[in-house]
Write a protein that holds these residues in place. Sequence first.
Motif, PDB file in Angstrom:
ATOM      1  N   ILE A   8       0.849  -1.196   0.000  1.00  0.00           N
ATOM      2  CA  ILE A   8       0.000   0.000   0.000  1.00  0.00           C
ATOM      3  C   ILE A   8       0.882   1.242   0.000  1.00  0.00           C
ATOM      4  N   LEU A   9       0.283   2.349  -0.420  1.00  0.00           N
ATOM      5  CA  LEU A   9       0.990   3.624  -0.464  1.00  0.00           C
ATOM      6  C   LEU A   9       0.632   4.431   0.771  1.00  0.00           C
ATOM      7  N   ASP A  10       1.653   4.907   1.507  1.00  0.00           N
ATOM      8  CA  ASP A  10       1.424   5.811   2.627  1.00  0.00           C
ATOM      9  C   ASP A  10       1.215   7.221   2.077  1.00  0.00           C
ATOM     10  N   ILE A  11      -0.035   7.620   1.971  1.00  0.00           N
ATOM     11  CA  ILE A  11      -0.393   8.934   1.463  1.00  0.00           C
ATOM     12  C   ILE A  11      -1.434   9.528   2.407  1.00  0.00           C
ATOM     13  N   PRO A  12      -1.291  10.788   2.814  1.00  0.00           N
ATOM     14  CA  PRO A  12      -2.188  11.365   3.822  1.00  0.00           C
ATOM     15  C   PRO A  12      -3.649  11.336   3.400  1.00  0.00           C
ATOM     16  N   ALA A  13      -4.516  11.084   4.383  1.00  0.00           N
ATOM     17  CA  ALA A  13      -5.959  11.134   4.123  1.00  0.00           C
ATOM     18  C   ALA A  13      -6.507  12.548   4.269  1.00  0.00           C
ATOM     19  N   LEU A  14      -5.910  13.341   5.167  1.00  0.00           N
ATOM     20  CA  LEU A  14      -6.372  14.705   5.396  1.00  0.00           C
ATOM     21  C   LEU A  14      -5.738  15.660   4.392  1.00  0.00           C
ATOM     22  N   PRO A  15      -6.422  16.737   4.051  1.00  0.00           N
ATOM     23  CA  PRO A  15      -5.858  17.716   3.108  1.00  0.00           C
ATOM     24  C   PRO A  15      -4.581  18.341   3.674  1.00  0.00           C
ATOM     25  N   GLU A  16      -3.663  18.661   2.792  1.00  0.00           N
ATOM     26  CA  GLU A  16      -2.382  19.250   3.179  1.00  0.00           C
ATOM     27  C   GLU A  16      -2.386  20.752   2.916  1.00  0.00           C
ATOM     28  N   THR A  61      -1.139  24.294   1.603  1.00  0.00           N
ATOM     29  CA  THR A  61      -0.401  24.780   0.439  1.00  0.00           C
ATOM     30  C   THR A  61       0.968  25.300   0.874  1.00  0.00           C
ATOM     31  N   GLY A  62       1.989  24.932   0.127  1.00  0.00           N
ATOM     32  CA  GLY A  62       3.347  25.332   0.457  1.00  0.00           C
ATOM     33  C   GLY A  62       4.128  24.299   1.249  1.00  0.00           C
ATOM     34  N   SER A  63       3.443  23.261   1.705  1.00  0.00           N
ATOM     35  CA  SER A  63       4.136  22.214   2.451  1.00  0.00           C
ATOM     36  C   SER A  63       4.632  21.119   1.512  1.00  0.00           C
ATOM     37  N   ASP A  64       5.476  20.255   2.038  1.00  0.00           N
ATOM     38  CA  ASP A  64       5.988  19.091   1.292  1.00  0.00           C
ATOM     39  C   ASP A  64       5.418  17.815   1.890  1.00  0.00           C
ATOM     40  N   VAL A  65       5.112  16.883   1.040  1.00  0.00           N
ATOM     41  CA  VAL A  65       4.553  15.604   1.472  1.00  0.00           C
ATOM     42  C   VAL A  65       5.478  14.488   1.013  1.00  0.00           C
ATOM     43  N   THR A  66       5.792  13.592   1.938  1.00  0.00           N
ATOM     44  CA  THR A  66       6.676  12.465   1.628  1.00  0.00           C
ATOM     45  C   THR A  66       5.857  11.185   1.501  1.00  0.00           C
ATOM     46  N   LEU A  67       5.974  10.529   0.361  1.00  0.00           N
ATOM     47  CA  LEU A  67       5.277   9.275   0.095  1.00  0.00           C
ATOM     48  C   LEU A  67       6.200   8.100   0.378  1.00  0.00           C
ATOM     49  N   ARG A  68       5.616   7.033   0.945  1.00  0.00           N
ATOM     50  CA  ARG A  68       6.365   5.807   1.208  1.00  0.00           C
ATOM     51  C   ARG A  68       5.522   4.613   0.782  1.00  0.00           C
ATOM     52  N   CYS A  69       6.191   3.479   0.620  1.00  0.00           N
ATOM     53  CA  CYS A  69       5.525   2.242   0.228  1.00  0.00           C
ATOM     54  C   CYS A  69       5.655   1.247   1.378  1.00  0.00           C
ATOM     55  N   ARG A  70       4.520   0.633   1.748  1.00  0.00           N
ATOM     56  CA  ARG A  70       4.500  -0.221   2.922  1.00  0.00           C
ATOM     57  C   ARG A  70       3.945  -1.598   2.552  1.00  0.00           C
ATOM     58  N   VAL A  71       4.533  -2.632   3.211  1.00  0.00           N
ATOM     59  CA  VAL A  71       4.068  -4.005   3.005  1.00  0.00           C
ATOM     60  C   VAL A  71       3.303  -4.462   4.245  1.00  0.00           C
ATOM     61  N   ARG A  72       2.791  -5.676   4.218  1.00  0.00           N
ATOM     62  CA  ARG A  72       1.865  -6.138   5.240  1.00  0.00           C
ATOM     63  C   ARG A  72       2.455  -6.189   6.649  1.00  0.00           C
ATOM     64  N   ASP A  73       3.743  -6.421   6.767  1.00  0.00           N
ATOM     65  CA  ASP A  73       4.311  -6.482   8.110  1.00  0.00           C
ATOM     66  C   ASP A  73       4.527  -5.092   8.718  1.00  0.00           C
ATOM     67  N   GLY A  74       4.143  -4.059   7.977  1.00  0.00           N
ATOM     68  CA  GLY A  74       4.235  -2.700   8.500  1.00  0.00           C
ATOM     69  C   GLY A  74       5.508  -1.961   8.140  1.00  0.00           C
ATOM     70  N   SER A  75       6.457  -2.642   7.546  1.00  0.00           N
ATOM     71  CA  SER A  75       7.730  -2.004   7.201  1.00  0.00           C
ATOM     72  C   SER A  75       7.627  -1.300   5.851  1.00  0.00           C
ATOM     73  N   THR A  76       8.473  -0.267   5.684  1.00  0.00           N
ATOM     74  CA  THR A  76       8.554   0.433   4.402  1.00  0.00           C
ATOM     75  C   THR A  76       9.651  -0.204   3.555  1.00  0.00           C
ATOM     76  N   VAL A  77       9.425  -0.227   2.279  1.00  0.00           N
ATOM     77  CA  VAL A  77      10.369  -0.857   1.358  1.00  0.00           C
ATOM     78  C   VAL A  77      10.646   0.105   0.202  1.00  0.00           C
ATOM     79  N   LYS A  78      11.740  -0.138  -0.493  1.00  0.00           N
ATOM     80  CA  LYS A  78      12.059   0.658  -1.678  1.00  0.00           C
ATOM     81  C   LYS A  78      11.054   0.344  -2.782  1.00  0.00           C
ATOM     82  N   ALA A  79      10.690   1.380  -3.501  1.00  0.00           N
ATOM     83  CA  ALA A  79       9.674   1.201  -4.546  1.00  0.00           C
ATOM     84  C   ALA A  79       9.847   2.267  -5.613  1.00  0.00           C
TER      85      ALA A  79
END
Length: 310
Positions: free
Chosen positions: A115-123, A125-143
């Motif tokens: 799954i993609l870690d992407i915020p559900a709430l609106p961000e 304007t002017g801020s930066d958002v960091t996206l990550r990729c997560r697998v079932r065990d909860g860890s983030t992996v390269k993607a």
Amino acid sequence: MKTRCVFHRLGVCVLLLSGLTVSSVSVDVFPNVQQFFRGDSLSVGCADVQTDGWTVKRTLTNGNTGTCAEFGRIDGSFCVVNGLTLGASGVYWCETSSGQQSDQVSITVTDISVILDIPALPEETGSDVTLRCRVRDGSTVKAEFIKNSRTLTSVPVEEWTISVDHLSDADQYSCYVPLVGESPSSSLRVKGSGSLSGTTISVIIAVVSLVVLVLILVLLLWKKHKGDSDSSPPVDVTYADVTIAQAANRRDKHHGEAETVYAGIKTNTEGAEDVTYSHVVIKGQRSSRRNHAQSSDPDVVYSSVRPRNT
């Protein structure tokens, strides 16, 4: 929200919003992500609610709408949903008993292994958002991170940062992990974009109602002022240089007051009330019976009255 009628003139009823209170109603999500694995837990809360009678609602992808009492449990100011199912995907929001609504948040529940870690709430304007990729065990992996089906990175990376300045609600983001799979796609929302919340709509209604009220009051005042102007008393008028044409009285037996006819009176002022006649010239005809004409007043006709300009 109560209303009452305060004016009913000119066929218009003005409605005042009595007791109008616009409280801030916002939604909170924990964790603040849009994508969940099946079986995960989700908490949706109503923050800054100043009145009782709030609830969390959701509309599923199949169109069904329900309240927290039907799909979760209340824990303080949150609605907790344990053991998410695939059918729990949809939009969630907070709503008060008066009908005020918060922004909606989109939730996706998947059986895919990433799954993609992407915020559900609106961000903001002017801020930066960091996206990550997560697998079932909860860890983030390269993607490899993808935007609108276009790969943003040439090689897999642990995270990808994007600026909120140039975001569009139509942009879809996802991530792909080699040998594992690709996550569902989600959009990143910016504060102020999307549909209006219930609070915003209430404010707009209040402002429009006040504007309409002011316009109606101005119209009523204008009508009243115009009516007063039309009914104002006439000014005094002095008539001058009046010419009277006189006819002889042929009736000997009448000695009463003469019959008088006013005709052709011209004035330069409308609706005169107090009138003063001056410089009256009487033109008479000779009577065959001079003694009779002298014994009674003649019939008098006023004509060609010309006002003197003052």
